[in-house]
Design a protein around this motif. Sequence first.
Motif, mmCIF file in Angstrom:
data_model
loop_
_atom_site.group_PDB
_atom_site.id
_atom_site.type_symbol
_atom_site.label_atom_id
_atom_site.label_comp_id
_atom_site.label_asym_id
_atom_site.label_seq_id
_atom_site.Cartn_x
_atom_site.Cartn_y
_atom_site.Cartn_z
ATOM 1 N N GLU A 201 61.713 -1.786 83.910
ATOM 2 C CA GLU A 201 63.046 -1.673 84.502
ATOM 3 C C GLU A 201 63.940 -0.785 83.646
ATOM 4 O O GLU A 201 63.748 -0.642 82.432
ATOM 5 C CB GLU A 201 63.696 -3.053 84.658
ATOM 6 N N LEU A 202 64.928 -0.215 84.314
ATOM 7 C CA LEU A 202 65.925 0.637 83.673
ATOM 8 C C LEU A 202 67.298 0.157 84.130
ATOM 9 O O LEU A 202 67.539 0.031 85.331
ATOM 10 C CB LEU A 202 65.703 2.093 84.086
ATOM 11 N N GLU A 203 68.162 -0.127 83.176
ATOM 12 C CA GLU A 203 69.519 -0.574 83.505
ATOM 13 C C GLU A 203 70.533 0.396 82.919
ATOM 14 O O GLU A 203 70.480 0.719 81.729
ATOM 15 C CB GLU A 203 69.787 -1.975 82.973
ATOM 16 N N PHE A 204 71.451 0.862 83.756
ATOM 17 C CA PHE A 204 72.564 1.698 83.304
ATOM 18 C C PHE A 204 73.789 0.809 83.120
ATOM 19 O O PHE A 204 74.183 0.085 84.042
ATOM 20 C CB PHE A 204 72.866 2.792 84.318
ATOM 21 N N VAL A 205 74.366 0.857 81.943
ATOM 22 C CA VAL A 205 75.533 0.054 81.595
ATOM 23 C C VAL A 205 76.713 0.990 81.369
ATOM 24 O O VAL A 205 76.581 2.002 80.677
ATOM 25 C CB VAL A 205 75.265 -0.777 80.321
ATOM 26 N N VAL A 206 77.864 0.683 81.942
ATOM 27 C CA VAL A 206 79.043 1.516 81.785
ATOM 28 C C VAL A 206 79.831 1.073 80.557
ATOM 29 O O VAL A 206 80.186 -0.097 80.420
ATOM 30 C CB VAL A 206 79.937 1.456 83.038
ATOM 31 N N ALA A 207 80.078 2.034 79.654
ATOM 32 C CA ALA A 207 80.911 1.802 78.478
ATOM 33 C C ALA A 207 81.676 3.099 78.242
ATOM 34 O O ALA A 207 81.130 4.068 77.710
ATOM 35 C CB ALA A 207 80.060 1.435 77.264
ATOM 36 N N ASN A 208 82.931 3.123 78.636
ATOM 37 C CA ASN A 208 83.674 4.376 78.651
ATOM 38 C C ASN A 208 84.029 4.902 77.271
ATOM 39 O O ASN A 208 84.063 6.111 77.055
ATOM 40 C CB ASN A 208 84.946 4.232 79.493
ATOM 41 N N GLU A 209 84.303 4.045 76.325
ATOM 42 C CA GLU A 209 84.687 4.500 74.994
ATOM 43 C C GLU A 209 83.463 4.716 74.114
ATOM 44 O O GLU A 209 82.527 3.924 74.125
ATOM 45 C CB GLU A 209 85.637 3.493 74.343
ATOM 46 N N GLU A 210 83.511 5.780 73.342
ATOM 47 C CA GLU A 210 82.399 6.083 72.442
ATOM 48 C C GLU A 210 82.149 4.940 71.470
ATOM 49 O O GLU A 210 80.991 4.599 71.178
ATOM 50 C CB GLU A 210 82.685 7.384 71.691
ATOM 51 N N SER A 211 83.208 4.322 70.987
ATOM 52 C CA SER A 211 83.044 3.202 70.049
ATOM 53 C C SER A 211 82.343 2.024 70.718
ATOM 54 O O SER A 211 81.533 1.331 70.078
ATOM 55 C CB SER A 211 84.408 2.764 69.513
ATOM 56 N N ALA A 212 82.620 1.804 72.001
ATOM 57 C CA ALA A 212 81.967 0.706 72.711
ATOM 58 C C ALA A 212 80.477 0.972 72.869
ATOM 59 O O ALA A 212 79.643 0.065 72.709
ATOM 60 C CB ALA A 212 82.618 0.494 74.074
ATOM 61 N N ARG A 213 80.115 2.234 73.167
ATOM 62 C CA ARG A 213 78.695 2.567 73.286
ATOM 63 C C ARG A 213 77.989 2.423 71.937
ATOM 64 O O ARG A 213 76.868 1.890 71.860
ATOM 65 C CB ARG A 213 78.532 3.992 73.833
ATOM 66 N N THR A 214 78.651 2.881 70.886
ATOM 67 C CA THR A 214 78.060 2.785 69.545
ATOM 68 C C THR A 214 77.876 1.329 69.129
ATOM 69 O O THR A 214 76.815 0.934 68.630
ATOM 70 C CB THR A 214 78.947 3.512 68.526
ATOM 71 N N ASN A 215 78.912 0.519 69.342
ATOM 72 C CA ASN A 215 78.826 -0.888 68.942
ATOM 73 C C ASN A 215 77.781 -1.651 69.754
ATOM 74 O O ASN A 215 77.096 -2.534 69.227
ATOM 75 C CB ASN A 215 80.193 -1.556 69.069
#
Length: 531
Positions: A244-258
């Motif tokens: 499976e592949l899941e796309f998760v939305v995280a608009n801020e770069e810091s949120a994606r990094t964390n």
Amino acid sequence: MDHHVPVNDPRLPGLRRRGFLAAAGGAAGLGALALAGCSGSRLSAGDASEDGRPRHGGRLRAAFAGGGAGETLDPHLANLFADVARAKALFDKLADYGPDLAARPRLAAAWQPNAGLDRWRVSLRKAAFHDGRPVTARDVLYSYRRIADPKKAFRAKASLEPIDLKASRAVDARTVEFVLKRPTAEFPNVLAAFGAYIVPEGARDFDRKPVGSGPFRFVSFTPGTSAIFRRNDAYWDGAPYLDELEFVVANEESARTNALLGGQVEYAHELNPATARAHEDQGQITIVRLRNSAMQAFAMKTDRPPFDDRRVREAFFLMADRKELVDGALSGAGEVGNDLFGKGYEYYAGGLPQRTPDLDRARHLLKRAGAEKLTVTLDTSPVASGFTEAAAIFRDQAAEAGVRVEVRTGSKDSYWTDILDAGTLCCYRSGAMPIESHISQRLLTDSSTNATHWRHKDFDALYRQAQSTRDDKDRAAVYARMQRRLYAEGGFLVWGFADWILGTARNVRGVEREAPANSLDWARFDKVWLA
């Protein structure tokens, strides 16, 4: 906000922070092109697994900046990086771009032009949609005619303009004859056009249960939040390794990094250079740099004073310290440019001398042009990473040549729509596209997006000559001639090419490191696995 504006809008030439650049396709040699695999030199991220072979199973979670509740899975409306990553998981195009931005076959098994280069026959490979129906010529024509609908704002519409879709026809179930409005030597560019996905004939509802021919099948979709897809075991190019592949939305770069650091996702798209420096080779996550993904430049209006004088343009070329700009504005995450688009791409004129600062020559040229005490306004904006920093650095570089550059910082919301065309000198950025597309979209008299106002009938004629030239080497020679002209007197001061930076968990393998953003192997999750 800037990332909600359609990227096929002719006012948007740049690869915006959360956008995805529309273009008119890739470049390829002529004649019958045999079916070929397109995986490229895919390198493992992190340590190798015990036996070095891909492993099957698991769910990979990928974090992207999203577009909110208005997101859609309609592949012809894909504007954001997240949209396109989802689209290429569910759907296929007839062709796509290799690492050098040349077109590679996908659903097309081969293509063949006539002697006049204004009719092309495209043979389809044996492939099936997720519901079991075969992909046919009728599906291709339906998809392209849907994209070309004048009442719709589909992203690939401008790219399909060379095709006479009324005259084009299905020769048989797996052969399409495309009739073109003019000779087009690099018609494979059109087949690879961003957003030119093939959907089943009659398809309209894409958000409840989209059916494509891609490597993953639809499971669920919540706009602005997540999308879940499952492996397509019958995929023509081989079933994905992931379950499976899941796309998760995280608009801020810091949120994606964390989220990546905390183990909530295994793939984080679009990290900034500071994040990359902090975590590269530290062992917790893997940093992947996609080289030559975004051109960084200053655009000079060649039809407005002072840049209507080619001596002034050359002087500006010679003022720029490109290494200082890359180190300062991109934090070193990139390569120096040489006033031409497409470094490393097919047809790039890599043999021209690398420009370095020459302030004495710059002052001499300005004196000859009667512009010794020149004052110029440089428009910039925080609309794209590195813009404001580059403007400040170049202001100081120009001062050393006796030129006063006044930096004017504009709104992110109006930069691409108004500011870019209003001034004489501006910051500019573009994502990967074939050099042919860059020329046709930005440097011809009738180009819809021409930030430098470069309009020369003899240059237009060279482009038409290239598109009418059947032999690859002869055509490359014409492109080289065009680039020598731009290098000498064009309006783009191309100072660098930025890396596109990704982060992955240490157990992620198969992420392609040689693929610029916008190419086939970018975000190609069917070739990724979890060790």
